[in-house]
Design a protein around this motif. Structure first.
Motif, PDB file in Angstrom:
ATOM      1  N   LEU A 152       0.828  -1.212   0.000  1.00 35.20           N
ATOM      2  CA  LEU A 152       0.000   0.000   0.000  1.00 35.20           C
ATOM      3  C   LEU A 152       0.863   1.263   0.000  1.00 35.20           C
ATOM      4  O   LEU A 152       0.600   2.207  -0.744  1.00 35.20           O
ATOM      5  CB  LEU A 152      -0.949   0.007   1.207  1.00 35.20           C
ATOM      6  CG  LEU A 152      -2.098  -0.998   1.148  1.00 35.20           C
ATOM      7  CD1 LEU A 152      -2.809  -1.062   2.505  1.00 35.20           C
ATOM      8  CD2 LEU A 152      -3.077  -0.636   0.049  1.00 35.20           C
ATOM      9  N   ARG A 153       1.909   1.273   0.844  1.00 31.50           N
ATOM     10  CA  ARG A 153       2.803   2.435   0.881  1.00 31.50           C
ATOM     11  C   ARG A 153       3.471   2.642  -0.479  1.00 31.50           C
ATOM     12  O   ARG A 153       3.566   3.760  -0.967  1.00 31.50           O
ATOM     13  CB  ARG A 153       3.864   2.268   1.982  1.00 31.50           C
ATOM     14  CG  ARG A 153       3.377   2.605   3.375  1.00 31.50           C
ATOM     15  CD  ARG A 153       4.514   2.737   4.375  1.00 31.50           C
ATOM     16  NE  ARG A 153       5.296   1.523   4.533  1.00 31.50           N
ATOM     17  CZ  ARG A 153       4.962   0.512   5.340  1.00 31.50           C
ATOM     18  NH1 ARG A 153       3.880   0.578   6.069  1.00 31.50           N
ATOM     19  NH2 ARG A 153       5.738  -0.554   5.426  1.00 31.50           N
ATOM     20  N   THR A 154       3.929   1.542  -1.083  1.00 34.14           N
ATOM     21  CA  THR A 154       4.573   1.633  -2.397  1.00 34.14           C
ATOM     22  C   THR A 154       3.603   2.163  -3.449  1.00 34.14           C
ATOM     23  O   THR A 154       3.957   3.039  -4.237  1.00 34.14           O
ATOM     24  CB  THR A 154       5.115   0.248  -2.827  1.00 34.14           C
ATOM     25  OG1 THR A 154       6.054  -0.190  -1.855  1.00 34.14           O
ATOM     26  CG2 THR A 154       5.778   0.312  -4.189  1.00 34.14           C
ATOM     27  N   ALA A 155       2.385   1.656  -3.451  1.00 32.52           N
ATOM     28  CA  ALA A 155       1.391   2.086  -4.427  1.00 32.52           C
ATOM     29  C   ALA A 155       1.049   3.562  -4.265  1.00 32.52           C
ATOM     30  O   ALA A 155       0.965   4.313  -5.246  1.00 32.52           O
ATOM     31  CB  ALA A 155       0.119   1.244  -4.313  1.00 32.52           C
ATOM     32  N   VAL A 156       0.906   4.008  -3.014  1.00 33.73           N
ATOM     33  CA  VAL A 156       0.597   5.425  -2.749  1.00 33.73           C
ATOM     34  C   VAL A 156       1.777   6.300  -3.190  1.00 33.73           C
ATOM     35  O   VAL A 156       1.589   7.333  -3.836  1.00 33.73           O
ATOM     36  CB  VAL A 156       0.251   5.643  -1.266  1.00 33.73           C
ATOM     37  CG1 VAL A 156       0.208   7.127  -0.929  1.00 33.73           C
ATOM     38  CG2 VAL A 156      -1.078   4.981  -0.937  1.00 33.73           C
ATOM     39  N   ARG A 157       2.989   5.868  -2.873  1.00 36.79           N
ATOM     40  CA  ARG A 157       4.182   6.622  -3.249  1.00 36.79           C
ATOM     41  C   ARG A 157       4.302   6.743  -4.772  1.00 36.79           C
ATOM     42  O   ARG A 157       4.540   7.820  -5.298  1.00 36.79           O
ATOM     43  CB  ARG A 157       5.427   5.954  -2.649  1.00 36.79           C
ATOM     44  CG  ARG A 157       6.660   6.832  -2.644  1.00 36.79           C
ATOM     45  CD  ARG A 157       7.861   6.182  -1.939  1.00 36.79           C
ATOM     46  NE  ARG A 157       7.541   5.439  -0.741  1.00 36.79           N
ATOM     47  CZ  ARG A 157       7.657   4.097  -0.625  1.00 36.79           C
ATOM     48  NH1 ARG A 157       8.101   3.376  -1.614  1.00 36.79           N
ATOM     49  NH2 ARG A 157       7.359   3.488   0.503  1.00 36.79           N
TER      50      ARG A 157
END
Length: 122
Positions: free
Chosen positions: A113-118
């Motif tokens: 999720l963090r990677t996708a948001v970033r």
């Protein structure tokens, strides 16, 4: 990107496979279906036109060579495409919240999720 029921069944075979497959292997894998060779050929071409399947090589098949295929999109990516086409963008937060309520949030999911948001924020 709408797939017919038969196209979805074929893609399920590819999504579950761990290697590229030729048309004959697809036919032998779906023993409960009696698709004709010509039908499979047409469906594989249709799936490539829709962008969910791609040709990746050739294998020896008797005296000739057969094309091999693999998914161009993962199952999750395909489902995301279907949702994006059908759900208004202002309902995405509600969808994400509903999905997150139905799964255990593991560290691996948090990382994804963090990677996708970033990546989406750039």
């Amino acid at each position: 990107m709408h797939l017919t029921k038969s196209e979805q069944q074929i893609m399920e075979i590819f999504w579950q496979a761990d290697h590229p497959m030729a048309q004959t292997e697809v036919v032998s894998t779906c023993v409960d279906r009696k698709w004709k060779e010509r039908s499979i050929f047409s469906m594989l071409n249709s799936l490539m036109e829709k962008g969910v399947l791609k040709e990746v090589g050739f294998v020896r098949s008797g005296k000739t060579y057969a094309r091999t295929f693999e998914p161009a999109l993962s199952h999750a990516e395909y489902l995301a495409e279907v949702i994006v086409e059908q759900l208004p963008a202002d309902q995405f937060p509600e969808l994400l919240a509903a999905l997150l309520k139905r799964v255990e949030i593991t560290p691996a999911i948090q990382k994804e999720l963090r990677t996708a948001v970033r990546e989406n924020g750039q």
